[in-house]
Design an enzyme around this catalytic site. Structure first.
Site, mmCIF file in Angstrom:
data_model
loop_
_atom_site.group_PDB
_atom_site.id
_atom_site.type_symbol
_atom_site.label_atom_id
_atom_site.label_comp_id
_atom_site.label_asym_id
_atom_site.label_seq_id
_atom_site.Cartn_x
_atom_site.Cartn_y
_atom_site.Cartn_z
ATOM 1 N N ARG A 46 6.753 50.936 -12.651
ATOM 2 C CA ARG A 46 6.725 52.215 -13.066
ATOM 3 C C ARG A 46 7.971 52.755 -12.630
ATOM 4 O O ARG A 46 8.573 53.838 -13.291
ATOM 5 C CB ARG A 46 5.753 53.001 -12.214
ATOM 6 N N LYS A 143 -7.707 39.878 -9.569
ATOM 7 C CA LYS A 143 -8.769 40.402 -9.061
ATOM 8 C C LYS A 143 -8.389 41.980 -8.455
ATOM 9 O O LYS A 143 -7.279 42.082 -8.207
ATOM 10 C CB LYS A 143 -9.731 39.686 -7.922
ATOM 11 N N HIS A 173 -7.861 32.794 -6.536
ATOM 12 C CA HIS A 173 -6.922 31.851 -6.201
ATOM 13 C C HIS A 173 -7.444 30.688 -5.201
ATOM 14 O O HIS A 173 -6.859 29.518 -5.052
ATOM 15 C CB HIS A 173 -5.804 32.786 -5.347
ATOM 16 N N LYS A 177 -6.322 26.051 -4.488
ATOM 17 C CA LYS A 177 -6.258 25.562 -3.174
ATOM 18 C C LYS A 177 -6.595 23.869 -3.159
ATOM 19 O O LYS A 177 -7.294 23.600 -4.143
ATOM 20 C CB LYS A 177 -7.211 26.002 -2.324
ATOM 21 N N GLU A 211 -11.950 34.999 8.708
ATOM 22 C CA GLU A 211 -10.245 35.104 8.913
ATOM 23 C C GLU A 211 -10.290 36.193 10.219
ATOM 24 O O GLU A 211 -11.153 36.660 10.733
ATOM 25 C CB GLU A 211 -9.877 36.411 7.713
ATOM 26 N N ASP A 230 -15.468 41.591 -2.041
ATOM 27 C CA ASP A 230 -13.936 41.083 -2.012
ATOM 28 C C ASP A 230 -13.832 39.483 -1.881
ATOM 29 O O ASP A 230 -13.095 38.878 -2.417
ATOM 30 C CB ASP A 230 -13.275 41.798 -0.840
ATOM 31 N N HIS A 235 -14.679 34.121 -4.252
ATOM 32 C CA HIS A 235 -14.262 32.897 -3.777
ATOM 33 C C HIS A 235 -15.537 31.952 -3.076
ATOM 34 O O HIS A 235 -15.605 30.721 -3.482
ATOM 35 C CB HIS A 235 -13.353 33.402 -2.456
ATOM 36 N N LYS A 335 -13.930 39.461 8.446
ATOM 37 C CA LYS A 335 -12.667 39.640 8.951
ATOM 38 C C LYS A 335 -12.749 39.551 10.223
ATOM 39 O O LYS A 335 -13.734 40.267 10.903
ATOM 40 C CB LYS A 335 -12.251 40.995 8.195
#
Ligand code: BG6
Length: 484
Positions: A46, A143, A173, A177, A211, A230, A235, A335
């Site tokens: 933009r 996503k 993604h 892997k 994570e 998420d 995944h 997380k």
């Protein structure tokens, strides 16, 4: 297969994903001579910015994310492929600079939408209105692909008005892997596992993506999303599909995607009662990760103090088919957990009878661990005799480290997936019906949580999640692998 010449357009071309992943991935392929000499990368953003200013931005924001050391000459050549185009993607009349930047219609054209999904429909319409969609065009969708079934259907319908399904590449993604593809190799390139890959021999499957990082600077997105949307809807379910699918007839896109779709459609639906018993949602509180103090989710900058967004989910899912009936699939993601880890654990049943002077209960069941992160590998736990004059059996490990075994350089997920888009290879991308089936299964959980007054259970940062998660699997007499 050598790539034919292409124009690759990144919408969101000055954004975080382009800088951290997409441009470094393209450089990595360029330096390996995978890109045709004339291939171009057009970054659309933009902000009005000169070409020089944009290149300076790539230098400072993308170059540090190149994984190997940068070759100066190759980097300069790479930068020459890049053109920056400033336009407002929602303004049909503003597409002139893009029309000018694109070359011949006969070349492969890839439009990569690394933008918020709210822009997908507009961008596709505007590409069509400006006659930029050719038979050789492809579109890549990043996503989040919706936040529920309805919005996912809307995305499919909007993009489907302009692009045929065979031109649409929905990215997950995780499918890029190496180990995920190795799981396909393991299951369908060996005779050993397939006969055992069923309820008669497998007792349970655990899939974990843990994570250490927290929500970081993505709170605006994450607080409206949460771990279920998420990570799990995409995944984890994709990993589950690859573990549980029936052997496809070939690696052709629709053979694999049909098989995955069958799994998604066979997932047992949750009811409000089964949902309460079989799903745990958590939210991290302050704690220590790698010895460093970290704030709790609600204390992250800009986080709503009463946020009910889950940063952790654990669940027991079931695949209702002849092959899998009664085999629990424990899924878990979070997380700020104790470690960064992504793995699939397939546990086999115990032996039926011990011929040794040890009770059957002292035999650890065989298990196969497929590691995606932090390192890529596979291990198989077997019972073996301990050295010495007595016949004592103990668990031993057979280890396959992909990095050691194959010295060939690794490809990051985005490198592999971008190459596949440019080659026109759809196998590792989700089809529209798969996306909808995954949302359809997740939707009752989302609805229940929305209506429910309770909050996620707190867990201390730097741990394996709330105690309720251990209790969930513990009820079946089992433990998460790291807690065993
Ligand atoms: C993304 C999620 O899809 O995957 C992030 O939006 C998450 O929240 C990331 O951190 C994890 O990916 P990886 O490859 O680092 O395991």
């Amino acid at each position: 297969m050598a790539l034919s010449d292409f124009d690759l357009v990144f919408f969101g071309g000055s954004g975080d994903l382009a800088m951290r992943k997409l441009l470094p991935a393209m450089y990595a392929r360029d330096v390996c001579n995978d890109l045709p000499l004339e291939a171009r990368i057009i970054c659309v953003g933009r902000d009005h910015m000169s070409q020089d200013a944009f290149i300076a931005m790539v230098e400072s924001n993308a170059k540090p994310h190149v994984k190997e050391s940068v070759d100066d000459q190759a980097w300069r050549t790479f930068l020459q492929r890049i053109t920056y185009v400033a336009l407002d993607a929602s303004d049909k009349k503003g597409f002139g600079p893009l029309v000018e930047a694109l070359r011949d219609e006969s070349l492969t054209r890839v439009y990569y939408l690394a933008t918020p999904p709210s822009l997908f429909a507009r961008i596709c319409d505007n590409l069509a209105a400006n006659k930029l969609v050719t038979p050789n065009s492809r579109v890549v969708l990043e996503k989040p692909l919706g936040r529920d079934l309805e919005s996912a259907k809307q995305i499919n319908a909007d993009v489907g008005k302009v692009f045929a399904e065979s031109q649409i590449y929905r990215i997950d993604h995780y499918l890029g892997k190496e180990t995920v593809q190795n799981l396909l190799a393991l299951r369908f390139g060996n005779i050993l596992f397939e006969p055992l890959w069923r309820r008669e021999w497998i007792s349970d499957v655990q899939i974990t993506i843990a994570e250490k990082i927290g929500v970081g600077n993505r709170l605006g997105y994450y607080d409206n999303s949460g771990a279920l949307r998420d990570m799990l809807q995409n995944h984890l379910l994709q990993l589950l599909c690859i573990v549980a699918m029936e052997p496809p007839a070939s690696i052709a896109p629709d053979a694999v995607r049909d098989a995955k779709l069958q799994v998604l459609r066979s997932l047992k639906r949750f009811t409000p009662t089964t949902l309460a018993q079989n799903i745990v949602r958590g939210q991290y509180r302050s704690g220590y990760v790698d010895g460093q103090p970290v704030p709790g989710y609600r204390d992250e900058p800009d986080a709503p103090k009463q946020s009910k967004t889950e940063t952790f989910v654990a669940m027991k899912a079931e695949v209702d088919t002849w092959r899998w009936a009664g085999v629990p699939f424990y899924l878990r993601t979070g997380k700020r957990m104790a470690d960064r880890l992504a793995e699939i654990v397939v546990r086999f049943k115990t032996i039926p009878h011990s011929i040794f002077n040890q009770p059957t209960s002292s035999f650890q069941p065989n298990s196969l661990v497929i590691r995606l992160q932090p390192d890529e590998g596979l291990s198989m736990n077997l019972m073996a005799k301990t050295p010495g004059d007595s016949m004592r059996l103990k668990q031993a490990e057979l280890e396959l480290d992909f990095r050691e075994q194959f010295k060939a350089p690794r490809m990051e997920a985005y490198e592999r997936l971008l190459l596949d888009v440019l080659r026109g290879q759809l196998t590792l991308f989700m089809r529209g019906d798969e996306l909808e089936a995954a949302w359809e299964w997740v939707e009752p959980i989302l609805e229940h949580w929305e209506q429910d007054d309770s909050s996620p259970v707190p867990y201390t940062s730097g741990t394996w999640g709330p105690a309720a998660s251990s209790a969930l699997i513990g009820r079946d007499g089992l433990q998460w692998r790291e807690e065993a």
